[in-house]
Design a protein around this motif. Sequence first.
Motif, PDB file in Angstrom:
ATOM      1  N   SER A 393       0.161  -7.832  -2.900  1.00  0.00           N
ATOM      2  CA  SER A 393       0.568  -6.798  -1.947  1.00  0.00           C
ATOM      3  C   SER A 393       1.830  -7.223  -1.205  1.00  0.00           C
ATOM      4  O   SER A 393       2.690  -6.406  -0.898  1.00  0.00           O
ATOM      5  CB  SER A 393      -0.559  -6.502  -0.958  1.00  0.00           C
ATOM      6  OG  SER A 393      -1.035  -7.695  -0.357  1.00  0.00           O
ATOM      7  N   ASP A 421       2.188  -3.953  -4.623  1.00  0.00           N
ATOM      8  CA  ASP A 421       3.289  -3.198  -4.026  1.00  0.00           C
ATOM      9  C   ASP A 421       4.546  -4.049  -3.884  1.00  0.00           C
ATOM     10  O   ASP A 421       5.646  -3.519  -3.702  1.00  0.00           O
ATOM     11  CB  ASP A 421       2.885  -2.645  -2.657  1.00  0.00           C
ATOM     12  CG  ASP A 421       2.147  -1.316  -2.750  1.00  0.00           C
ATOM     13  OD1 ASP A 421       1.939  -0.832  -3.880  1.00  0.00           O
ATOM     14  OD2 ASP A 421       1.777  -0.778  -1.701  1.00  0.00           O
ATOM     15  N   GLU A 443       5.826  -0.029  -4.474  1.00  0.00           N
ATOM     16  CA  GLU A 443       4.964   0.882  -3.715  1.00  0.00           C
ATOM     17  C   GLU A 443       4.912   2.218  -4.445  1.00  0.00           C
ATOM     18  O   GLU A 443       5.884   2.607  -5.102  1.00  0.00           O
ATOM     19  CB  GLU A 443       5.511   1.024  -2.290  1.00  0.00           C
ATOM     20  CG  GLU A 443       4.568   1.689  -1.309  1.00  0.00           C
ATOM     21  CD  GLU A 443       4.764   3.184  -1.210  1.00  0.00           C
ATOM     22  OE1 GLU A 443       4.022   3.814  -0.445  1.00  0.00           O
ATOM     23  OE2 GLU A 443       5.674   3.729  -1.877  1.00  0.00           O
ATOM     24  N   GLN A 454       1.857   8.253   3.103  1.00  0.00           N
ATOM     25  CA  GLN A 454       1.919   6.995   2.359  1.00  0.00           C
ATOM     26  C   GLN A 454       0.586   6.630   1.711  1.00  0.00           C
ATOM     27  O   GLN A 454       0.448   5.524   1.160  1.00  0.00           O
ATOM     28  CB  GLN A 454       2.359   5.854   3.284  1.00  0.00           C
ATOM     29  CG  GLN A 454       1.482   5.658   4.520  1.00  0.00           C
ATOM     30  CD  GLN A 454       2.078   4.693   5.521  1.00  0.00           C
ATOM     31  OE1 GLN A 454       1.960   3.474   5.374  1.00  0.00           O
ATOM     32  NE2 GLN A 454       2.737   5.241   6.531  1.00  0.00           N
ATOM     33  N   ASN A 457      -1.074   7.161  -4.503  1.00  0.00           N
ATOM     34  CA  ASN A 457      -0.390   6.345  -5.504  1.00  0.00           C
ATOM     35  C   ASN A 457       0.069   7.206  -6.676  1.00  0.00           C
ATOM     36  O   ASN A 457      -0.061   6.845  -7.837  1.00  0.00           O
ATOM     37  CB  ASN A 457      -1.306   5.223  -5.996  1.00  0.00           C
ATOM     38  CG  ASN A 457      -1.509   4.135  -4.958  1.00  0.00           C
ATOM     39  OD1 ASN A 457      -0.572   3.762  -4.261  1.00  0.00           O
ATOM     40  ND2 ASN A 457      -2.731   3.615  -4.853  1.00  0.00           N
TER      41      ASN A 457
END
Length: 607
Positions: A393, A421, A443, A454, A457
């Motif tokens: 991440s 991400d 991301e 946000q 995905n």
Amino acid sequence: MKNTTIYVFAIFLFLLAACGGSSSGSDSGNNVVTVPAQPQNVSLSFQAVKLFQFTWDEVEGASYYRLQENPDGVSGFTQVGEDIPQGTETYTLEVPIYARINAQYLLQACNTEGCSDSEVLTVDSTLANSIGYFKASNTDKEDLFGYSVSLSKDGKTLAVAAPEESSNATGIDGDQNNNDAPESGAVYVFARIGADARWAQQAYLKASNTDRGDYFGYSVSLSGDGDTLAVAAVSESSNATGIDGDQGNNDASDSGAVYVFTRTSATWIQQAYIKASNTDRYDIFGNSISLSGDGNTLAVAAYQEGSNATGIDGDQSNNDAVNSGAVYVFVRIGTTWAQQTYLKASNADEYGLFGTSISLSSDGDTLAVAAVGDDSNAIGIDGDQSNNDAFFSGAVYMFARTGASWAQSAYVKASNTDDEDFFGSSISLSGDGSTLAVGARREDSNATGIDGDQNNNDAPSSGAVYVFARTGATWAQQAYIKASNTDYQDSFGSSISLSGDGNTLAVGAQEEDSNVTGINGNQSNNDASNSGAVYVLVRRGVIWTQQAHLKASNTFGVYLFGYSVSLSGDGRTLAVGTPGDKSDSTGISNNRSNDHSASFSGSAFIY
């Protein structure tokens, strides 16, 4: 009474004439001064490398001229530059190209009685012909010129790296016309010189121990005044440690080294050869480097260093945490360099890649270090870093220096932490260290613009940028930024750069696919795969908005425009590296060659 009034008025007129007075103005006798006529035949042409050239016909009766600029077509006109003396019929203005779409200009002809305005000139093109286009002086296939770029704070010096350039030259301005040391690497320094401050190549730099496969130029960093330059060669292989050790062996493969060069007037010399204090094979010392504004503090990352130490100046003598990564800080006193500290993550772990990217504030007292391999699922500031529940991440670690002592000041995560991400793919600090931009090139949300949704995905590897601001010692996220044309695998945030005041941000998306050229063209298609784009955003108060979408002056596929970016301190000059450029041209121009025979020779653009 009537006759007396007439008599007094007659005397007044007599005295007024005797003194040369006139209600319309005069310089003497009967020579009447009036406001100049409207300037005629005023024209605007777009010159190479950020220059607008204005020409006009001389106006009789004018004493001087004033150029007025309305930078975006809506803000209103203000004078740019000084008054222009009579007898001048041309004026060259340097502008931030990315911020002059729809700009308006007018010329005023002036004297003591006032000014008259020309017709308004409007910039209504994409300005492709004003974009500076830089190539190496020895362009060759697969040199990757533009892999890394760095602008000085004043925007007058530019370093462009070509880490796969292959000459066997050493030092400064050696023979660049052979390929006897494949992928040894080179760096080219350009400067604005001469009375008209035009760009020219100033130096061709090689390592003092050039060797094949060293990748000299993998990363570069300039001081504020451009007189100090740090260049990393990540695959340099000597087993030396510290400063100016024995560079003549290859006993520590891919350990890495950094070379410091200094400029006096226009002459460059190598000042230091720097290695880690714990040089080891495959550490990749120099994968990211950053100089302070005065050039006296240098941070060097080695993201494959393997000790299991944590924090500040721990035990660096083991390899018990493979690829955990480390950062080394060096300081210069006079002309002498020394290592000041050895930094590790507070949660150092295998494959954390601490040092993926780094950035120093101008005074060198604030340092941001990214680790894309950090696996914690924390969000925001100073969360729980002790778990490994969000693979790759990524995280950013903030360090502060007081005197000569360093301490970790914050642990920063995204507001939407998620697996893979790569938060920290790129980072940049403002000059005062109070604004931090962090790229996360993988991301996945499909949001566009500022502070969108946000939490999905739906656009894998589209990429995002997060801006954080510090008040006192406290960090907080200020914005979540996406491209205006978010799309699958564009890698928005693969490179970033902040201006000195933190109010201008350049973001590279090296795999963006639109086929437009220049500035603010139609970005809605995917007809030029991996051509790349750069987005410029500005902050007013605490509000961020996108100002421009930038493309090369001649976009085509597999171009990687935006692989590297660098802003000047005032944000008015932007350099963009494009290692995938195929042109076989050399030097500086505003027109690209149509010969695409030099694949991955690379280029750099100036806006």
